[in-house]
Design a protein around this motif. Structure first.
Motif, PDB file in Angstrom:
ATOM      1  N   ASP A  44       2.945  -2.597  -9.980  1.00  0.00           N
ATOM      2  CA  ASP A  44       1.661  -3.084  -9.224  1.00  0.00           C
ATOM      3  C   ASP A  44       1.905  -4.459  -8.636  1.00  0.00           C
ATOM      4  O   ASP A  44       1.630  -4.577  -7.623  1.00  0.00           O
TER       5      ASP A  44
ATOM      6  N   LYS B 265       4.477  -6.991  -1.691  1.00  0.00           N
ATOM      7  CA  LYS B 265       4.554  -6.403  -0.502  1.00  0.00           C
ATOM      8  C   LYS B 265       3.576  -6.157   0.444  1.00  0.00           C
ATOM      9  O   LYS B 265       3.836  -6.511   1.622  1.00  0.00           O
ATOM     10  N   ARG B 266       2.559  -6.102  -0.248  1.00  0.00           N
ATOM     11  CA  ARG B 266       1.034  -5.695   0.728  1.00  0.00           C
ATOM     12  C   ARG B 266       0.954  -7.245   1.419  1.00  0.00           C
ATOM     13  O   ARG B 266       0.647  -7.236   2.616  1.00  0.00           O
ATOM     14  N   GLU B 267       1.060  -8.186   0.664  1.00  0.00           N
ATOM     15  CA  GLU B 267       0.736  -9.668   1.072  1.00  0.00           C
ATOM     16  C   GLU B 267       1.610  -9.948   2.119  1.00  0.00           C
ATOM     17  O   GLU B 267       1.463 -10.916   3.024  1.00  0.00           O
TER      18      GLU B 267
ATOM     19  N   LEU C 250       4.051  -4.182  -5.832  1.00  0.00           N
ATOM     20  CA  LEU C 250       3.361  -3.397  -4.627  1.00  0.00           C
ATOM     21  C   LEU C 250       2.560  -4.530  -3.884  1.00  0.00           C
ATOM     22  O   LEU C 250       2.156  -4.658  -2.526  1.00  0.00           O
ATOM     23  N   LEU C 251       1.608  -5.239  -4.647  1.00  0.00           N
ATOM     24  CA  LEU C 251       0.599  -6.147  -4.131  1.00  0.00           C
ATOM     25  C   LEU C 251       1.595  -7.557  -3.506  1.00  0.00           C
ATOM     26  O   LEU C 251       0.996  -7.872  -2.223  1.00  0.00           O
TER      27      LEU C 251
ATOM     28  N   GLY D  55       3.029  -7.878   4.224  1.00  0.00           N
ATOM     29  CA  GLY D  55       2.866  -6.973   5.456  1.00  0.00           C
ATOM     30  C   GLY D  55       4.035  -5.964   5.577  1.00  0.00           C
ATOM     31  O   GLY D  55       4.188  -5.545   6.477  1.00  0.00           O
ATOM     32  N   LYS D  56       4.669  -5.676   4.258  1.00  0.00           N
ATOM     33  CA  LYS D  56       5.515  -4.652   4.416  1.00  0.00           C
ATOM     34  C   LYS D  56       5.211  -3.213   4.197  1.00  0.00           C
ATOM     35  O   LYS D  56       4.327  -2.930   3.446  1.00  0.00           O
TER      36      LYS D  56
END
Length: 84
Positions: free
Chosen positions: A73, A79-81, A76-77, A83-84
């Motif tokens: 988790d 990577k999201r931050e 994933l956070l 922008g991937k």
């Protein structure tokens, strides 16, 4: 039982190779190939995987799956931050 079949060039070459290697007649080589390819697989002859004693765990493994989920988790956070 007598049956006429037409073999492809590849199949014919494989049957003739088995004939040479095993000293079989054409009929026996074809029968061998059919039985080897179509007979049910014996699942009782399972592959044995070697096992090794790794000793006692150095960390408690009670929450190993929960910890792995938390780490995933977090990744994933991140990577999201990014922008991937």
């Amino acid at each position: 039982m007598r049956t006429t079949i037409t073999l492809t060039a590849d199949a014919d070459a494989l049957v003739r190779r088995v004939m040479r290697e095993r000293g079989l007649s054409f009929r026996d080589a074809v029968n061998f190939a059919i039985i080897a390819g179509l007979a049910p697989v014996d699942r009782s002859a399972a592959v044995e995987t070697p096992t090794f004693d790794l000793g006692r765990a150095r960390l408690p493994l009670d929450r190993a799956i929960a910890l792995a989920a938390e780490l995933e988790d977090e990744q994933l956070l991140r990577k999201r931050e990014q922008g991937k």
